[in-house]
Enzyme design. Structure first.
Site, PDB file in Angstrom:
ATOM      1  N   CYS A  76      -9.903  -7.044  -4.311  1.00 14.22           N
ATOM      2  CA  CYS A  76      -9.138  -8.139  -4.910  1.00 14.22           C
ATOM      3  C   CYS A  76      -9.459  -8.333  -6.383  1.00 14.22           C
ATOM      4  CB  CYS A  76      -9.401  -9.436  -4.145  1.00 14.22           C
ATOM      5  SG  CYS A  76      -8.891  -9.349  -2.418  1.00 14.22           S
ATOM      6  N   GLU A 126       0.851  -1.184   0.000  1.00 12.36           N
ATOM      7  CA  GLU A 126       0.000   0.000   0.000  1.00 12.36           C
ATOM      8  C   GLU A 126       0.890   1.238   0.000  1.00 12.36           C
ATOM      9  OE1 GLU A 126      -3.529   0.277   0.062  1.00 12.36           O
ATOM     10  OE2 GLU A 126      -3.322  -1.814  -0.547  1.00 12.36           O
TER      11      GLU A 126
END
Length: 306
Positions: free
Chosen positions: A288, A26
Site C-alpha cells: 500500500c 492486478e
C-alpha cells in the site's frame, strides 16, 4: 518524468469506494488459455458476488478496463473483504521453470493445518505477536535468504498492534467463532480459485497456498487477523513480505518458516518487513505504500491485436 504517462478517469455522477483503489486492479503474468494467448497477461478486478447488490468498481473505471481487450479482464469476488481489494488474497511470483510463475493465494485452511501440526508437536503455547509494545524485541538473529546462499541477520521487531491479549496456538484453535469466520473466508477464496484456474489456464500445481487468517468486523467483512503475507511487494526474485508475527516455536516464527519453505525452493528470497504501525493498523500492508518501476516488454505491445 520522461517515458511515463497516465490516464485520469473521474466519475461525474458516481461516488467512489475502496473497490476503485488500485489494490483492486492486478495483472496476471502472460498466460495461454484454451489456445488463446494473453502475452500481456489478464487484468484482475474485484467486485461483488454475482447477482448480489454489493459493492462494485465505479462503472467508468470498470468500462475503461474492459475496453483494454488485449488484457481481457477477469472479474473476481472481493466484496467479502472490508477493503474489497483483490491483492489481499492473490498475487504472483516469478519462477525459472517452464510455467514461469506461481500464483499465491491466501489460505486460512493452510494456517489451521500448520497450527494443528505445531500443537501436535507440543508447541500449543507458542505465542503470537511476540514483542508487542517494544520498538525492537531481543531475539536470535535470523537468516533472511537461506536458499540463495546469502545470509543476513537482523533483530526481530516488536509487534505494535492493538491487541494486548496473550494469544497462543491453543487459543486460536479453540476459538470456534474465529474458525467459523475463516471457514467462510476460505469458501470465498475457493470460489475465486476456481475462476482463476479456469480464466488463467492454471493447474493446482501452479498454485501455492500461504497460511493466513482473517476475522470479521462488525459489518461482517473480513480483515487480516495478522499482517497479510500475500500482500507482498515482488521485486524480481526478492519478496518484501509483511512480517506476520506468528507463533514463535523453537525461537522462530512458524509462519515465516513455512512461507520460506514454500517459496525459497523456487529461487525466491523472502524478506519479512515490519509494517504494523505504518500500514497494517490502517487495513493495509507493504504494497500500500510502495511502487515498482517495471522493465517494459521487449515487443511493441500496442501493435498486438486481441
Amino acid at each position: 518524468g520522461p517515458d511515463f504517462g497516465y490516464v485520469h478517469k473521474e466519475p461525474l455522477f458516481e461516488g467512489t469506494a475502496s473497490l476503485d483503489s488500485f489494490g483492486n486492479v492486478e495483472v496476471s503474468p502472460p498466460v495461454s488459455v484454451a489456445g488463446k494467448e494473453y502475452p500481456l497477461g489478464r487484468i484482475l478486478i474485484g467486485s461483488s458476488f454475482p447477482a448480489s447488490a454489493g459493492q462494485r468498481m465505479t462503472g467508468l473505471v470498470r468500462d475503461f478496463l474492459y475496453a483494454q481487450r488485449v488484457q481481457a479482464p477477469v472479474e473476481l469476488y472481493s466484496d467479502w473483504l472490508a477493503m474489497g481489494n483483490v491483492n489481499e488474497f492473490v498475487t504472483f511470483v516469478p519462477t525459472s521453470d517452464k510455467k514461469r510463475f506461481r500464483m499465491l493465494l491466501a489460505s486460512p485452511a493452510a494456517c489451521y493445518r500448520l497450527f494443528r501440526e505445531k500443537q501436535k508437536e507440543g508447541q500449543g503455547e507458542a505465542t503470537m505477536f511476540k514483542g508487542k509494545g517494544t520498538a525492537l524485541a531481543a531475539a536470535e538473529p535470523r537468516v533472511t535468504c537461506g536458499s540463495r546462499g546469502r545470509a543476513g541477520t537482523s533483530p526481530q521487531p516488536g509487534y505494535s498492534g492493538t491487541d494486548t491479549k496473550r494469544i497462543t496456538i491453543n487459543k486460536v484453535l479453540s476459538n470456534d467463532a474465529l474458525a467459523q469466520q475463516n471457514q467462510y473466508v476460505q469458501r470465498c477464496i475457493d470460489w475465486n480459485r476456481d475462476i482463476l484456474k479456469k480464466e488463467l489456464g492454471l493447474l493446482e500445481e501452479d498454485i501455492i497456498d500461504l497460511p493466513t487468517l482473517f476475522k470479521l468486523d462488525k459489518q461482517g467483512k473480513a480483515v487480516p487477523y495478522f499482517p497479510n503475507t500475500v500482500t507482498m511487494i515482488v521485486l524480481a526474485k526478492d519478496l518484501g513480505i509483511p512480517k506476520p508475527f506468528g507463533p514463535v516455536a523453537g525461537g522462530e516464527c512458524c509462519l515465516e518458516r513455512r512461507i520460506r519453505a514454500l517459496l525459497e525452493p523456487l529461487g525466491l528470497c523472502c524478506r519479512f518487513l515490519e509494517d504494523v504501525a505504518s500500514y497494517h493498523g490502517s487495513l493495509g500492508e507493504v504494497r500500500c505504500g510502495t511502487n515498482v518501476q517495471r522493465r517494459p516488454f521487449a515487443f511493441k505491445w500496442w501493435h498486438f491485436m486481441p
